[in-house]
Motif scaffolding. Structure first.
Motif, PDB file in Angstrom:
ATOM      1  N   THR A 150      -7.254   8.364  -3.590  1.00 11.72           N
ATOM      2  CA  THR A 150      -8.045   8.204  -4.812  1.00 11.72           C
ATOM      3  C   THR A 150      -9.491   8.617  -4.577  1.00 11.72           C
ATOM      4  O   THR A 150     -10.081   9.346  -5.381  1.00 11.72           O
ATOM      5  CB  THR A 150      -7.972   6.751  -5.309  1.00 11.72           C
ATOM      6  OG1 THR A 150      -6.603   6.404  -5.521  1.00 11.72           O
ATOM      7  CG2 THR A 150      -8.740   6.565  -6.610  1.00 11.72           C
ATOM      8  N   ASN A 151     -10.084   8.180  -3.464  1.00  8.61           N
ATOM      9  CA  ASN A 151     -11.459   8.577  -3.133  1.00  8.61           C
ATOM     10  C   ASN A 151     -11.567  10.087  -2.951  1.00  8.61           C
ATOM     11  O   ASN A 151     -12.522  10.716  -3.411  1.00  8.61           O
ATOM     12  CB  ASN A 151     -11.940   7.863  -1.878  1.00  8.61           C
ATOM     13  CG  ASN A 151     -12.183   6.391  -2.116  1.00  8.61           C
ATOM     14  OD1 ASN A 151     -12.391   5.957  -3.249  1.00  8.61           O
ATOM     15  ND2 ASN A 151     -12.147   5.616  -1.055  1.00  8.61           N
ATOM     16  N   PHE A 152     -10.579  10.685  -2.270  1.00 11.16           N
ATOM     17  CA  PHE A 152     -10.547  12.131  -2.073  1.00 11.16           C
ATOM     18  C   PHE A 152     -10.493  12.852  -3.417  1.00 11.16           C
ATOM     19  O   PHE A 152     -11.258  13.786  -3.676  1.00 11.16           O
ATOM     20  CB  PHE A 152      -9.335  12.502  -1.209  1.00 11.16           C
ATOM     21  CG  PHE A 152      -9.013  13.959  -1.197  1.00 11.16           C
ATOM     22  CD1 PHE A 152      -9.784  14.857  -0.479  1.00 11.16           C
ATOM     23  CD2 PHE A 152      -7.926  14.444  -1.916  1.00 11.16           C
ATOM     24  CE1 PHE A 152      -9.482  16.209  -0.462  1.00 11.16           C
ATOM     25  CE2 PHE A 152      -7.614  15.790  -1.909  1.00 11.16           C
ATOM     26  CZ  PHE A 152      -8.397  16.682  -1.180  1.00 11.16           C
TER      27      PHE A 152
ATOM     28  N   LEU B  26     -11.309  11.760  -6.442  1.00 15.35           N
ATOM     29  CA  LEU B  26     -12.550  11.582  -7.206  1.00 15.35           C
ATOM     30  C   LEU B  26     -13.679  12.441  -6.644  1.00 15.35           C
ATOM     31  O   LEU B  26     -14.479  12.987  -7.404  1.00 15.35           O
ATOM     32  CB  LEU B  26     -12.949  10.106  -7.231  1.00 15.35           C
ATOM     33  CG  LEU B  26     -12.035   9.197  -8.059  1.00 15.35           C
ATOM     34  CD1 LEU B  26     -12.433   7.734  -7.871  1.00 15.35           C
ATOM     35  CD2 LEU B  26     -12.067   9.582  -9.520  1.00 15.35           C
ATOM     36  N   SER B  27     -13.741  12.579  -5.327  1.00 20.37           N
ATOM     37  CA  SER B  27     -14.751  13.452  -4.712  1.00 20.37           C
ATOM     38  C   SER B  27     -14.540  14.904  -5.110  1.00 20.37           C
ATOM     39  O   SER B  27     -15.500  15.625  -5.401  1.00 20.37           O
ATOM     40  CB  SER B  27     -14.707  13.331  -3.186  1.00 20.37           C
ATOM     41  OG  SER B  27     -15.069  12.046  -2.776  1.00 20.37           O
TER      42      SER B  27
ATOM     43  N   GLU C  19     -15.716  15.347  -8.707  1.00 20.58           N
ATOM     44  CA  GLU C  19     -17.182  15.335  -8.785  1.00 20.58           C
ATOM     45  C   GLU C  19     -17.770  16.652  -8.270  1.00 20.58           C
ATOM     46  O   GLU C  19     -18.676  17.218  -8.883  1.00 20.58           O
ATOM     47  CB  GLU C  19     -17.746  14.156  -7.996  1.00 20.58           C
ATOM     48  CG  GLU C  19     -19.243  14.048  -8.017  1.00 20.58           C
ATOM     49  CD  GLU C  19     -19.850  13.795  -9.384  1.00 20.58           C
ATOM     50  OE1 GLU C  19     -21.049  14.069  -9.560  1.00 20.58           O
ATOM     51  OE2 GLU C  19     -19.136  13.326 -10.284  1.00 20.58           O
TER      52      GLU C  19
ATOM     53  N   GLU D  20       0.819  -1.208   0.000  1.00 25.07           N
ATOM     54  CA  GLU D  20       0.000   0.000   0.000  1.00 25.07           C
ATOM     55  C   GLU D  20       0.858   1.266   0.000  1.00 25.07           C
ATOM     56  O   GLU D  20       1.428   1.633   1.030  1.00 25.07           O
ATOM     57  CB  GLU D  20      -0.911   0.005   1.238  1.00 25.07           C
ATOM     58  CG  GLU D  20      -1.926   1.128   1.248  1.00 25.07           C
ATOM     59  CD  GLU D  20      -3.004   1.004   0.193  1.00 25.07           C
ATOM     60  OE1 GLU D  20      -3.483   2.038  -0.280  1.00 25.07           O
ATOM     61  OE2 GLU D  20      -3.345  -0.129  -0.179  1.00 25.07           O
TER      62      GLU D  20
ATOM     63  N   GLY E 272      -5.699   4.361  -1.542  1.00 23.90           N
ATOM     64  CA  GLY E 272      -7.152   4.258  -1.742  1.00 23.90           C
ATOM     65  C   GLY E 272      -7.893   5.466  -1.200  1.00 23.90           C
ATOM     66  O   GLY E 272      -8.832   5.969  -1.825  1.00 23.90           O
ATOM     67  N   GLU E 273      -7.483   5.966  -0.042  1.00 16.91           N
ATOM     68  CA  GLU E 273      -8.095   7.162   0.544  1.00 16.91           C
ATOM     69  C   GLU E 273      -7.842   8.378  -0.344  1.00 16.91           C
ATOM     70  O   GLU E 273      -8.736   9.198  -0.567  1.00 16.91           O
ATOM     71  CB  GLU E 273      -7.528   7.432   1.940  1.00 16.91           C
ATOM     72  CG  GLU E 273      -7.894   6.410   2.972  1.00 16.91           C
ATOM     73  CD  GLU E 273      -7.167   6.631   4.286  1.00 16.91           C
ATOM     74  OE1 GLU E 273      -7.818   6.504   5.329  1.00 16.91           O
ATOM     75  OE2 GLU E 273      -5.950   6.944   4.261  1.00 16.91           O
TER      76      GLU E 273
END
Length: 82
Positions: A41-43, A45-46, A49, A21, A38-39
């Motif tokens: 990537t989510n941040f 993408l948010s 958006e 990781e 992963g965190e």
């Protein structure tokens, strides 16, 4: 791997936290946040958006993305090529 956005005083550093990781460090000025890949990537993408939503709302307020102009009922822009 290091990325600099000097205009915003932002530095993104990706390092190997362990074998499985990678770790992402976000530095904005003197403030630093450490995220797993992963965190991050989510941040990211948010953020994309939310930026898209804000841009759409702004364009709609200008009348540039009117549902009637695009021939759609849901307000989404039509993306057809000619």
């Amino acid at each position: 791997m290091i990325f600099h956005l000097k205009k915003h005083n932002l530095t993104v550093t990706v390092t190997h936290g362990n074998r499985f990781e990678p770790i992402v460090q976000l530095a904005l000025g003197s403030e630093v946040r450490i995220l797993q890949l992963g965190e991050f990537t989510n941040f990211l993408l948010s953020m994309i958006e939310e930026g898209r939503k804000a841009t759409t709302a702004y364009l709609e307020s200008l009348g540039a993305l009117s549902p009637k102009k695009n021939g759609r009922k849901d307000g989404a822009a039509s993306h057809t090529s000619r």
